[in-house]
Design a protein around this motif. Structure first.
Motif, PDB file in Angstrom:
ATOM      1  N   ASP A  51       0.839  -1.197   0.000  1.00 28.14           N
ATOM      2  CA  ASP A  51       0.000   0.000   0.000  1.00 28.14           C
ATOM      3  C   ASP A  51       0.876   1.250   0.000  1.00 28.14           C
ATOM      4  O   ASP A  51       2.024   1.213   0.433  1.00 28.14           O
ATOM      5  N   LYS A  52       0.307   2.350  -0.426  1.00 31.01           N
ATOM      6  CA  LYS A  52       1.032   3.620  -0.432  1.00 31.01           C
ATOM      7  C   LYS A  52       0.894   4.363   0.889  1.00 31.01           C
ATOM      8  O   LYS A  52       1.796   5.071   1.306  1.00 31.01           O
ATOM      9  N   ASN A  53      -0.231   4.199   1.577  1.00 30.16           N
ATOM     10  CA  ASN A  53      -0.541   4.969   2.773  1.00 30.16           C
ATOM     11  C   ASN A  53      -0.273   4.154   4.040  1.00 30.16           C
ATOM     12  O   ASN A  53      -0.957   3.170   4.317  1.00 30.16           O
ATOM     13  N   LYS A  54       0.686   4.600   4.822  1.00 27.12           N
ATOM     14  CA  LYS A  54       1.086   3.899   6.040  1.00 27.12           C
ATOM     15  C   LYS A  54      -0.049   3.862   7.073  1.00 27.12           C
ATOM     16  O   LYS A  54      -0.245   2.854   7.751  1.00 27.12           O
ATOM     17  N   MET A  55      -0.811   4.934   7.180  1.00 22.92           N
ATOM     18  CA  MET A  55      -1.889   4.995   8.168  1.00 22.92           C
ATOM     19  C   MET A  55      -2.974   3.954   7.871  1.00 22.92           C
ATOM     20  O   MET A  55      -3.507   3.323   8.780  1.00 22.92           O
ATOM     21  N   VAL A  56      -3.299   3.751   6.606  1.00 25.99           N
ATOM     22  CA  VAL A  56      -4.292   2.755   6.213  1.00 25.99           C
ATOM     23  C   VAL A  56      -3.825   1.364   6.636  1.00 25.99           C
ATOM     24  O   VAL A  56      -4.606   0.549   7.132  1.00 25.99           O
ATOM     25  N   ILE A  57      -2.546   1.102   6.463  1.00 25.01           N
ATOM     26  CA  ILE A  57      -1.973  -0.204   6.831  1.00 25.01           C
ATOM     27  C   ILE A  57      -2.047  -0.394   8.347  1.00 25.01           C
ATOM     28  O   ILE A  57      -2.447  -1.460   8.832  1.00 25.01           O
ATOM     29  N   GLU A  58      -1.655   0.624   9.094  1.00 23.01           N
ATOM     30  CA  GLU A  58      -1.691   0.526  10.556  1.00 23.01           C
ATOM     31  C   GLU A  58      -3.109   0.308  11.067  1.00 23.01           C
ATOM     32  O   GLU A  58      -3.329  -0.493  11.985  1.00 23.01           O
ATOM     33  N   ASN A  59      -4.091   0.998  10.484  1.00 22.52           N
ATOM     34  CA  ASN A  59      -5.493   0.793  10.875  1.00 22.52           C
ATOM     35  C   ASN A  59      -5.934  -0.634  10.584  1.00 22.52           C
ATOM     36  O   ASN A  59      -6.602  -1.268  11.402  1.00 22.52           O
ATOM     37  N   PHE A  60      -5.570  -1.140   9.437  1.00 20.47           N
ATOM     38  CA  PHE A  60      -5.897  -2.516   9.068  1.00 20.47           C
ATOM     39  C   PHE A  60      -5.301  -3.491  10.074  1.00 20.47           C
ATOM     40  O   PHE A  60      -5.970  -4.393  10.572  1.00 20.47           O
ATOM     41  N   TYR A  61      -4.015  -3.315  10.379  1.00 20.83           N
ATOM     42  CA  TYR A  61      -3.288  -4.182  11.311  1.00 20.83           C
ATOM     43  C   TYR A  61      -3.987  -4.200  12.676  1.00 20.83           C
ATOM     44  O   TYR A  61      -4.195  -5.254  13.263  1.00 20.83           O
ATOM     45  N   ASN A  62      -4.363  -3.028  13.151  1.00 22.53           N
ATOM     46  CA  ASN A  62      -5.022  -2.930  14.458  1.00 22.53           C
ATOM     47  C   ASN A  62      -6.438  -3.481  14.425  1.00 22.53           C
ATOM     48  O   ASN A  62      -6.871  -4.151  15.381  1.00 22.53           O
ATOM     49  N   ASN A  63      -7.191  -3.230  13.359  1.00 21.47           N
ATOM     50  CA  ASN A  63      -8.564  -3.746  13.254  1.00 21.47           C
ATOM     51  C   ASN A  63      -8.615  -5.261  13.202  1.00 21.47           C
ATOM     52  O   ASN A  63      -9.548  -5.871  13.709  1.00 21.47           O
ATOM     53  N   PHE A  64      -7.612  -5.870  12.575  1.00 18.21           N
ATOM     54  CA  PHE A  64      -7.569  -7.329  12.487  1.00 18.21           C
ATOM     55  C   PHE A  64      -6.863  -7.949  13.691  1.00 18.21           C
ATOM     56  O   PHE A  64      -6.769  -9.162  13.796  1.00 18.21           O
ATOM     57  N   ASN A  65      -6.333  -7.102  14.579  1.00 13.28           N
ATOM     58  CA  ASN A  65      -5.672  -7.573  15.796  1.00 13.28           C
ATOM     59  C   ASN A  65      -4.552  -8.565  15.474  1.00 13.28           C
ATOM     60  O   ASN A  65      -4.492  -9.651  16.046  1.00 13.28           O
ATOM     61  N   LEU A  66      -3.687  -8.182  14.565  1.00 14.00           N
ATOM     62  CA  LEU A  66      -2.612  -9.057  14.108  1.00 14.00           C
ATOM     63  C   LEU A  66      -1.390  -8.921  15.016  1.00 14.00           C
ATOM     64  O   LEU A  66      -1.129  -7.858  15.565  1.00 14.00           O
ATOM     65  N   SER A  67      -0.643 -10.017  15.135  1.00 12.65           N
ATOM     66  CA  SER A  67       0.537  -9.985  16.002  1.00 12.65           C
ATOM     67  C   SER A  67       1.833 -10.289  15.250  1.00 12.65           C
ATOM     68  O   SER A  67       2.907 -10.077  15.791  1.00 12.65           O
ATOM     69  N   PHE A  68       1.742 -10.797  14.028  1.00 13.24           N
ATOM     70  CA  PHE A  68       2.964 -11.112  13.286  1.00 13.24           C
ATOM     71  C   PHE A  68       3.547  -9.837  12.684  1.00 13.24           C
ATOM     72  O   PHE A  68       2.853  -8.837  12.517  1.00 13.24           O
ATOM     73  N   PRO A  69       4.854  -9.870  12.361  1.00 22.56           N
ATOM     74  CA  PRO A  69       5.512  -8.675  11.834  1.00 22.56           C
ATOM     75  C   PRO A  69       4.898  -8.187  10.525  1.00 22.56           C
ATOM     76  O   PRO A  69       4.689  -8.954   9.594  1.00 22.56           O
ATOM     77  N   LEU A  70       4.632  -6.911  10.503  1.00 18.66           N
ATOM     78  CA  LEU A  70       4.072  -6.255   9.328  1.00 18.66           C
ATOM     79  C   LEU A  70       5.048  -5.166   8.908  1.00 18.66           C
ATOM     80  O   LEU A  70       5.467  -4.350   9.729  1.00 18.66           O
ATOM     81  N   VAL A  71       5.432  -5.190   7.626  1.00 18.39           N
ATOM     82  CA  VAL A  71       6.368  -4.197   7.103  1.00 18.39           C
ATOM     83  C   VAL A  71       5.742  -3.508   5.896  1.00 18.39           C
ATOM     84  O   VAL A  71       4.816  -4.030   5.279  1.00 18.39           O
TER      85      VAL A  71
END
Length: 182
Positions: free
Chosen positions: A107-127
């Motif tokens: 993705d181009k937008n870091k904030m969109v990725i962070e929101n996705f990561y938090n909404n899905f409650n993910l724990s594995f490394p996301l880059v």
């Protein structure tokens, strides 16, 4: 007059032959680029990216000895969204057995990725592959695409397209470090 026509025909034939040979040579050389398509048995290409969850750098080569899944995805990719819960479920199950996941967002937008990561409650490394450098290095197309890397750093499997829970677990078992295999 006949001699001029014959000479023109020979000249045109020679020029056309040179163009054909040049075109074939260019096509061949382009197919032999520095980044050939990665396949089973090839060494995984090393990279360093910053984790979005904690800001630390993650380097693929530092994970040698573990089985690694590199998953290329994006928030706009519906199949990518569907496989994330499966990845989280199996990460919880296999993390202590030597499996690591690196989810590479294109993705181009870091904030969109962070929101996705938090909404899905993910724990594995996301880059975040901001410039598409790693996507290009691995010649990823389509999304999602996943690389399953053996503990020795070689590619065990490349999967283009979404994964089911069962398929994902099968591939995790293929890359488990030997001392943890059941």
């Amino acid at each position: 007059m006949f001699k001029n026509k014959k000479m023109r025909l020979i000249f045109r034939t020679v020029v056309l032959s040179i163009l054909v040979v040049t075109t074939v040579l260019v096509l061949y050389l382009n197919s032999q680029k520095d980044n050939p398509i990665l396949a089973q048995g090839d060494p995984a290409r090393d990279f360093i990216l910053e984790r979005l969850d904690n800001g630390e750098e993650i380097q693929l080569s530092e994970l040698e000895g573990k089985g690694v899944m590199i998953n290329f995805w994006a928030t706009y990719c519906e199949p990518c969204k569907k496989e994330m819960p499966y990845m989280e479920e199996l990460y919880q199950k296999y993390q202590d057995e030597g499996i690591e996941i690196i989810a590479v967002s294109v993705d181009k937008n870091k904030m969109v990725i962070e929101n996705f990561y938090n909404n899905f409650n993910l724990s594995f490394p996301l880059v975040h592959d901001r410039n598409g450098t790693i996507m290009e290095l691995y010649q990823v197309q389509p999304l999602p695409t996943s690389y399953f890397i053996n503990p020795d750093g070689t590619i065990e499997r490349v999967v283009k397209g979404p994964l089911t829970l069962d398929r994902l677990e099968t591939y995790f078992k293929e890359i488990l470090p030997e001392n943890n295999e059941a």
